[in-house]
Motif scaffolding. Sequence first.
Motif, PDB file in Angstrom:
ATOM      1  N   SER A   1      51.333  83.075  28.384  1.00  0.00           N
ATOM      2  CA  SER A   1      50.962  83.654  27.091  1.00  0.00           C
ATOM      3  C   SER A   1      49.489  83.442  26.766  1.00  0.00           C
ATOM      4  CB  SER A   1      51.835  83.084  25.976  1.00  0.00           C
ATOM      5  OG  SER A   1      51.716  81.675  25.903  1.00  0.00           O
ATOM      6  N   ALA A   2      48.861  82.411  27.339  1.00  0.00           N
ATOM      7  CA  ALA A   2      47.438  82.171  27.066  1.00  0.00           C
ATOM      8  C   ALA A   2      46.568  83.255  27.696  1.00  0.00           C
ATOM      9  CB  ALA A   2      47.033  80.799  27.601  1.00  0.00           C
ATOM     10  N   ARG A   3      47.004  83.807  28.829  1.00  0.00           N
ATOM     11  CA  ARG A   3      46.181  84.808  29.511  1.00  0.00           C
ATOM     12  C   ARG A   3      45.887  86.002  28.604  1.00  0.00           C
ATOM     13  NH1 ARG A   3      48.331  85.258  34.952  1.00  0.00           N
ATOM     14  NH2 ARG A   3      50.214  86.005  33.907  1.00  0.00           N
ATOM     15  N   THR A   4      46.896  86.478  27.887  1.00  0.00           N
ATOM     16  CA  THR A   4      46.672  87.621  27.012  1.00  0.00           C
ATOM     17  C   THR A   4      45.817  87.228  25.803  1.00  0.00           C
ATOM     18  OG1 THR A   4      48.819  87.194  25.958  1.00  0.00           O
ATOM     19  CG2 THR A   4      48.767  88.823  27.716  1.00  0.00           C
ATOM     20  N   SER A   5      45.950  86.001  25.337  1.00  0.00           N
ATOM     21  CA  SER A   5      45.104  85.532  24.237  1.00  0.00           C
ATOM     22  C   SER A   5      43.642  85.510  24.665  1.00  0.00           C
ATOM     23  CB  SER A   5      45.537  84.130  23.797  1.00  0.00           C
ATOM     24  OG  SER A   5      46.853  84.122  23.305  1.00  0.00           O
ATOM     25  N   ILE A   6      43.386  85.022  25.863  1.00  0.00           N
ATOM     26  CA  ILE A   6      42.011  84.962  26.383  1.00  0.00           C
ATOM     27  C   ILE A   6      41.438  86.362  26.540  1.00  0.00           C
ATOM     28  CG2 ILE A   6      40.686  84.381  28.456  1.00  0.00           C
ATOM     29  CD1 ILE A   6      42.475  81.869  28.692  1.00  0.00           C
ATOM     30  N   LYS A   7      42.246  87.313  26.983  1.00  0.00           N
ATOM     31  CA  LYS A   7      41.772  88.686  27.121  1.00  0.00           C
ATOM     32  C   LYS A   7      41.394  89.281  25.768  1.00  0.00           C
ATOM     33  CE  LYS A   7      44.254  89.935  31.358  1.00  0.00           C
ATOM     34  NZ  LYS A   7      45.324  90.774  31.953  1.00  0.00           N
ATOM     35  N   ARG A   8      42.136  88.924  24.726  1.00  0.00           N
ATOM     36  CA  ARG A   8      41.849  89.473  23.395  1.00  0.00           C
ATOM     37  C   ARG A   8      40.643  88.809  22.741  1.00  0.00           C
ATOM     38  NH1 ARG A   8      45.940  92.431  19.622  1.00  0.00           N
ATOM     39  NH2 ARG A   8      47.743  92.805  20.961  1.00  0.00           N
ATOM     40  N   HIS A   9      40.258  87.632  23.218  1.00  0.00           N
ATOM     41  CA  HIS A   9      39.178  86.875  22.571  1.00  0.00           C
ATOM     42  C   HIS A   9      38.076  86.555  23.578  1.00  0.00           C
ATOM     43  CE1 HIS A   9      41.375  86.252  18.772  1.00  0.00           C
ATOM     44  NE2 HIS A   9      42.432  86.272  19.547  1.00  0.00           N
ATOM     45  N   LYS A  10      37.633  87.592  24.283  1.00  0.00           N
ATOM     46  CA  LYS A  10      36.620  87.401  25.330  1.00  0.00           C
ATOM     47  C   LYS A  10      35.320  86.851  24.769  1.00  0.00           C
ATOM     48  CE  LYS A  10      38.445  91.039  28.334  1.00  0.00           C
ATOM     49  NZ  LYS A  10      38.166  92.382  28.929  1.00  0.00           N
ATOM     50  N   ALA A  11      34.935  87.282  23.576  1.00  0.00           N
ATOM     51  CA  ALA A  11      33.662  86.824  23.003  1.00  0.00           C
ATOM     52  C   ALA A  11      33.695  85.326  22.729  1.00  0.00           C
ATOM     53  CB  ALA A  11      33.354  87.593  21.728  1.00  0.00           C
ATOM     54  N   LYS A  12      34.823  84.845  22.197  1.00  0.00           N
ATOM     55  CA  LYS A  12      34.935  83.415  21.916  1.00  0.00           C
ATOM     56  C   LYS A  12      34.935  82.607  23.213  1.00  0.00           C
ATOM     57  CE  LYS A  12      37.605  80.009  19.346  1.00  0.00           C
ATOM     58  NZ  LYS A  12      38.709  79.780  18.394  1.00  0.00           N
ATOM     59  N   VAL A  13      35.608  83.113  24.218  1.00  0.00           N
ATOM     60  CA  VAL A  13      35.647  82.419  25.508  1.00  0.00           C
ATOM     61  C   VAL A  13      34.257  82.411  26.143  1.00  0.00           C
ATOM     62  CG1 VAL A  13      36.631  82.453  27.826  1.00  0.00           C
ATOM     63  CG2 VAL A  13      38.087  82.940  25.846  1.00  0.00           C
ATOM     64  N   ALA A  14      33.536  83.533  26.028  1.00  0.00           N
ATOM     65  CA  ALA A  14      32.185  83.601  26.582  1.00  0.00           C
ATOM     66  C   ALA A  14      31.258  82.614  25.881  1.00  0.00           C
ATOM     67  CB  ALA A  14      31.638  85.022  26.461  1.00  0.00           C
ATOM     68  N   ALA A  15      31.398  82.486  24.562  1.00  0.00           N
ATOM     69  CA  ALA A  15      30.569  81.526  23.822  1.00  0.00           C
ATOM     70  C   ALA A  15      30.886  80.101  24.257  1.00  0.00           C
ATOM     71  CB  ALA A  15      30.796  81.698  22.323  1.00  0.00           C
ATOM     72  N   TRP A  16      32.158  79.810  24.467  1.00  0.00           N
ATOM     73  CA  TRP A  16      32.538  78.480  24.966  1.00  0.00           C
ATOM     74  C   TRP A  16      31.936  78.234  26.348  1.00  0.00           C
ATOM     75  CZ3 TRP A  16      34.992  77.398  29.515  1.00  0.00           C
ATOM     76  CH2 TRP A  16      35.295  76.046  29.732  1.00  0.00           C
ATOM     77  N   ALA A  17      31.988  79.251  27.226  1.00  0.00           N
ATOM     78  CA  ALA A  17      31.468  79.096  28.584  1.00  0.00           C
ATOM     79  C   ALA A  17      29.980  78.753  28.558  1.00  0.00           C
ATOM     80  CB  ALA A  17      31.711  80.373  29.389  1.00  0.00           C
TER      81      ALA A  17
END
Length: 335
Positions: free
Chosen positions: A308-324
């Motif tokens: 279920s996390a995979r789809t959450s990450i796909k929907r929040h790419k900007a937040k994940v990119a900022a974390w990266a």
Amino acid sequence: MPESRPSHRKPPIDAVVAITYRCNLRCGKCNLWQHCSPTDLDPAIIDKLPASLLDLNISGGEPFLHPHLADIVHRALNRLLKARIIISTGGWLTGGQVDVLHSLATERDRVGLAVSLDGLAVEHDLERGRPGSFQMALDTLERARKMGFDDLRIAFTITPQNVQLLPRMQELAHKLAVEMSVALVHASEHYFVPAPEKQQVDKRQLKESIAQVLEEKVKSLSPKELARSYFLAGLDYFNRSGRRPLPCYAGGDFFFLDPNGLVYACNMLAHPLGDLSRQSFEEIWEGKSAQEAFTNACECNSCWMVCSARTSIKRHKAKVAAWALRAKLGNARIE
């Protein structure tokens, strides 16, 4: 802090299908083998899956114990033209099960194998309840490689007993030239069927183990690898806070199907949305139970798992990119 999510539902793109609850291992973290239903999934139900799926995990129990696994995989390939299919296995394959794997090698461009390893030889055999299971798992990976499969991974579930082994398991994955997926031990009423005692992973140990792995992983320039790194950091956050770092889209982007044909929002929430052996998927997905499950999922913090996390990450790419970006600058902790 976790953020709110949009309320609209899309066609599902991710699913776990447990095709049997029978298992040939006796894992300490899961008592499913003690309570398993004798039912195996009717292969014809695969023809009713939504064609929108992009990721399908064929799981169990041990899926290679299903007498028609090859038929199930071929039906899925024909139905889900864009989907990547992963078969999750404990790796204890003998005789006809090896033959089934060989028969699937013709589809190796779209079919991969995830072999569970919960430690090195001693730790894994102890957890799995069968001496020799570690070597059998390695043999299965090697057989699959020789058959031409290149989408291969080890699947490591973190428990209180093996949390310190995460960095060593990452080293093993590198040595074997395979990918590694990681999960935190979870418990649910209708799938994992936990042992009576709750298994709480030590927060400090998990933080240290994940930090060691992330130190190298966040150097990658691959979006896929950075998404996996975010997921790992999310495991630390979830274990510390009891909350997901991103909203859940179970019952919308993701669903779980059990061997009886029952559709659930996920493999944690025990209320079935409908019966695919008697209904069409559209009937179930547009029904009241599915609508309510999707609405309520944003309040659920029962898991942080890849499914279920995979789809959450796909929907929040900007937040994940900022974390990266922060992680590359030395701060990989999710707050």
